[in-house]
Design a protein around this motif. Structure first.
Motif, PDB file in Angstrom:
ATOM      1  N   GLY A  49      88.194  67.242   5.726  1.00 35.86           N
ATOM      2  CA  GLY A  49      88.210  65.556   4.108  1.00 35.86           C
ATOM      3  C   GLY A  49      88.429  64.399   5.051  1.00 35.86           C
ATOM      4  N   ARG A  50      89.530  64.790   5.953  1.00 35.24           N
ATOM      5  CA  ARG A  50      90.104  63.362   6.086  1.00 35.24           C
ATOM      6  C   ARG A  50      90.983  63.348   7.620  1.00 35.24           C
ATOM      7  N   ILE A  51      90.709  62.502   8.452  1.00 29.55           N
ATOM      8  CA  ILE A  51      91.534  62.808   9.822  1.00 29.55           C
ATOM      9  C   ILE A  51      92.833  63.741   9.547  1.00 29.55           C
ATOM     10  N   GLY A  52      93.582  64.477  10.211  1.00 28.69           N
ATOM     11  CA  GLY A  52      94.803  64.882  10.296  1.00 28.69           C
ATOM     12  C   GLY A  52      95.020  66.284   9.455  1.00 28.69           C
ATOM     13  N   ARG A  53      94.076  66.092   8.591  1.00 27.83           N
ATOM     14  CA  ARG A  53      94.400  67.485   7.516  1.00 27.83           C
ATOM     15  C   ARG A  53      94.049  68.324   8.305  1.00 27.83           C
ATOM     16  N   THR A  54      94.575  69.930   7.603  1.00 25.29           N
ATOM     17  CA  THR A  54      94.871  70.945   8.357  1.00 25.29           C
ATOM     18  C   THR A  54      94.351  72.538   7.180  1.00 25.29           C
ATOM     19  N   ASN A  55      93.918  72.843   7.969  1.00 25.44           N
ATOM     20  CA  ASN A  55      93.335  74.103   7.462  1.00 25.44           C
ATOM     21  C   ASN A  55      93.800  75.172   7.920  1.00 25.44           C
ATOM     22  N   LEU A  56      94.292  76.648   6.970  1.00 22.22           N
ATOM     23  CA  LEU A  56      94.599  77.931   7.891  1.00 22.22           C
ATOM     24  C   LEU A  56      93.149  78.458   7.433  1.00 22.22           C
ATOM     25  N   LEU A  57      92.200  78.956   8.419  1.00 20.48           N
ATOM     26  CA  LEU A  57      91.671  79.790   7.965  1.00 20.48           C
ATOM     27  C   LEU A  57      91.464  81.291   8.422  1.00 20.48           C
ATOM     28  N   PRO A  58      90.751  82.580   7.467  1.00 19.26           N
ATOM     29  CA  PRO A  58      90.821  83.860   8.643  1.00 19.26           C
ATOM     30  C   PRO A  58      89.553  83.367   9.440  1.00 19.26           C
ATOM     31  N   ASP A  59      89.852  84.402  10.635  1.00 24.20           N
ATOM     32  CA  ASP A  59      88.316  84.638  12.230  1.00 24.20           C
ATOM     33  C   ASP A  59      87.799  85.400  11.452  1.00 24.20           C
ATOM     34  N   ARG A  60      87.011  85.191  10.578  1.00 26.91           N
ATOM     35  CA  ARG A  60      85.668  85.445  10.109  1.00 26.91           C
ATOM     36  C   ARG A  60      84.019  84.868  10.745  1.00 26.91           C
ATOM     37  N   PRO A  61      82.879  85.531  10.843  1.00 23.98           N
ATOM     38  CA  PRO A  61      82.271  84.892  12.117  1.00 23.98           C
ATOM     39  C   PRO A  61      81.335  84.042  10.592  1.00 23.98           C
ATOM     40  N   GLU A  62      81.656  83.982   9.796  1.00 26.09           N
ATOM     41  CA  GLU A  62      81.094  83.590   9.005  1.00 26.09           C
ATOM     42  C   GLU A  62      81.681  81.782   9.293  1.00 26.09           C
ATOM     43  N   ILE A  63      82.861  81.909   9.219  1.00 28.75           N
ATOM     44  CA  ILE A  63      84.118  80.967   9.969  1.00 28.75           C
ATOM     45  C   ILE A  63      83.459  80.110  10.689  1.00 28.75           C
ATOM     46  N   ARG A  64      84.270  80.586  11.889  1.00 27.83           N
ATOM     47  CA  ARG A  64      83.680  80.680  13.389  1.00 27.83           C
ATOM     48  C   ARG A  64      81.742  80.286  13.220  1.00 27.83           C
ATOM     49  N   GLY A  65      80.895  80.110  12.706  1.00 27.03           N
ATOM     50  CA  GLY A  65      79.268  79.388  12.304  1.00 27.03           C
ATOM     51  C   GLY A  65      79.494  78.713  11.826  1.00 27.03           C
ATOM     52  N   MET A  66      80.490  78.222  11.232  1.00 24.99           N
ATOM     53  CA  MET A  66      81.074  77.055  10.322  1.00 24.99           C
ATOM     54  C   MET A  66      81.524  76.484  12.198  1.00 24.99           C
ATOM     55  N   ILE A  67      82.324  76.462  12.236  1.00 28.17           N
ATOM     56  CA  ILE A  67      83.201  75.281  13.562  1.00 28.17           C
ATOM     57  C   ILE A  67      81.820  75.560  14.289  1.00 28.17           C
ATOM     58  N   ALA A  68      81.365  75.794  14.775  1.00 26.66           N
ATOM     59  CA  ALA A  68      80.128  75.625  15.646  1.00 26.66           C
ATOM     60  C   ALA A  68      79.233  74.676  15.268  1.00 26.66           C
ATOM     61  N   LYS A  69      79.254  74.236  13.806  1.00 28.67           N
ATOM     62  CA  LYS A  69      78.492  72.970  13.537  1.00 28.67           C
ATOM     63  C   LYS A  69      79.384  71.388  13.383  1.00 28.67           C
ATOM     64  N   VAL A  70      80.287  71.661  13.350  1.00 22.16           N
ATOM     65  CA  VAL A  70      80.888  70.631  13.854  1.00 22.16           C
ATOM     66  C   VAL A  70      82.175  70.214  14.718  1.00 22.16           C
ATOM     67  N   PRO A  71      81.988  70.988  16.261  1.00 23.59           N
ATOM     68  CA  PRO A  71      83.184  70.651  17.307  1.00 23.59           C
ATOM     69  C   PRO A  71      83.439  69.465  17.489  1.00 23.59           C
ATOM     70  N   HIS A  72      82.752  68.416  17.874  1.00 26.05           N
ATOM     71  CA  HIS A  72      83.242  67.064  18.060  1.00 26.05           C
ATOM     72  C   HIS A  72      84.182  66.468  17.169  1.00 26.05           C
TER      73      HIS A  72
END
Length: 61
Positions: free
Chosen positions: A29-52
């Motif tokens: 939600g803020r620049i510089g914020r980091t989160n550790l997430l499991p490597d699952r297809p659902e998470i990969r799909g969300m990452i693919a929506k906002v790679p920029h």
């Protein structure tokens, strides 16, 4: 198990509402914020929506 370290690197100002919602769903939600997430297809799909707006690193955790 593999984990993904996701960090927000750019602002969500000016992005579409769905992209802002995706960032919130990733726990960001803020620049510089980091989160550790499991490597699952659902998470990969969300990452693919906002790679920029984020950077992703793979970690063993």
């Amino acid at each position: 198990m593999m984990s993904l370290k996701v960090t927000q690197t750019r602002s969500a100002i000016g992005s579409k509402p769905k992209q802002r919602g995706t960032l919130r769903a990733l726990g960001l939600g803020r620049i510089g914020r980091t989160n550790l997430l499991p490597d699952r297809p659902e998470i990969r799909g969300m990452i693919a929506k906002v790679p920029h707006l984020i950077t992703v690193e793979e970690t063993d955790s």
